[in-house]
Scaffold this motif. Sequence first.
Motif, short mmCIF file in Angstrom:
data_model
loop_
_atom_site.label_atom_id
_atom_site.label_comp_id
_atom_site.label_asym_id
_atom_site.label_seq_id
_atom_site.Cartn_x
_atom_site.Cartn_y
_atom_site.Cartn_z
N MET A 161 2.37 9.32 -5.80
CA MET A 161 1.51 8.52 -4.96
C MET A 161 0.08 9.04 -5.02
SD MET A 161 3.54 7.07 -1.63
CE MET A 161 2.30 7.60 -0.56
N ALA B 134 6.28 3.46 1.90
CA ALA B 134 5.01 4.18 2.10
C ALA B 134 4.05 3.84 0.97
CB ALA B 134 5.25 5.69 2.19
N GLN B 135 4.57 3.79 -0.25
CA GLN B 135 3.74 3.43 -1.39
C GLN B 135 3.28 1.98 -1.29
OE1 GLN B 135 5.54 3.48 -5.30
NE2 GLN B 135 3.58 3.99 -6.24
N ARG C 41 2.78 0.21 1.42
CA ARG C 41 1.71 0.13 2.42
C ARG C 41 0.40 0.72 1.90
NH1 ARG C 41 2.24 3.06 8.10
NH2 ARG C 41 2.13 4.82 6.70
N ALA C 42 0.48 1.87 1.24
CA ALA C 42 -0.73 2.50 0.71
C ALA C 42 -1.41 1.61 -0.33
CB ALA C 42 -0.40 3.87 0.12
N GLY D 238 -3.18 6.80 -6.12
CA GLY D 238 -4.34 6.63 -5.26
C GLY D 238 -5.65 6.90 -5.95
N ASN E 186 -2.93 -1.52 1.38
CA ASN E 186 -4.18 -1.17 2.06
C ASN E 186 -5.30 -0.96 1.06
OD1 ASN E 186 -2.83 -1.30 4.51
ND2 ASN E 186 -2.62 0.90 4.72
N ARG E 187 -5.01 -0.29 -0.03
CA ARG E 187 -6.03 -0.01 -1.04
C ARG E 187 -6.57 -1.30 -1.66
NH1 ARG E 187 -5.74 3.18 -6.67
NH2 ARG E 187 -7.99 3.36 -6.92
#
Length: 168
Positions: free
Chosen positions: A1, A127-128, A130-131, A5, A134-135
């Motif tokens: 992750m 979690a990935q 959502r991340a 990012g 959001n990104r």
Amino acid sequence: MSREGRRALVPEQLPMDRVIDEIAATLKQRLDDAGATLVIEKPLPDLVNDRVAIEQIFANLLENAIKYLAPARPGRIVVRGETSGERAMFEIADNGRGIDPKDHQRIFDLFRRAGTQNVAGEGIGLAQVRALTNRLGGFIDLESALDEGATFRLNLPITYVDHGAGNE
């Protein structure tokens, strides 16, 4: 992750009907093995966004829908989408085991899972999702109750705009 990012996002035209069809083709054997049906309500809204991130988001949500089907009934998963202004809303709905409302937020936390732990997983996927969502300038929410399936709702900009965060 962490690497994801930092990866530079590369927006491109994404015909979402085709993107979802390609993901569905990779999941066909798992769907068949589970005796599940995947319905893609077309046309889906097209995006200008990062293909890798979009594919990861949708593949993870569809894989989870298959993984958490209810054994007592034939599985049905539906993908649908619509636009509202400059946004696209997608739903991935299933008739699976469902998620207790008290766990709706925690399932998006890294290494957190909810419900009976009888299938493999590490608690990383959502979690990935959502991340990444959001990104990309979007957000995700969930409607679900135990034994009533789950509907994940993605809200994304139709056209990704780089605001500089994480894209140096």
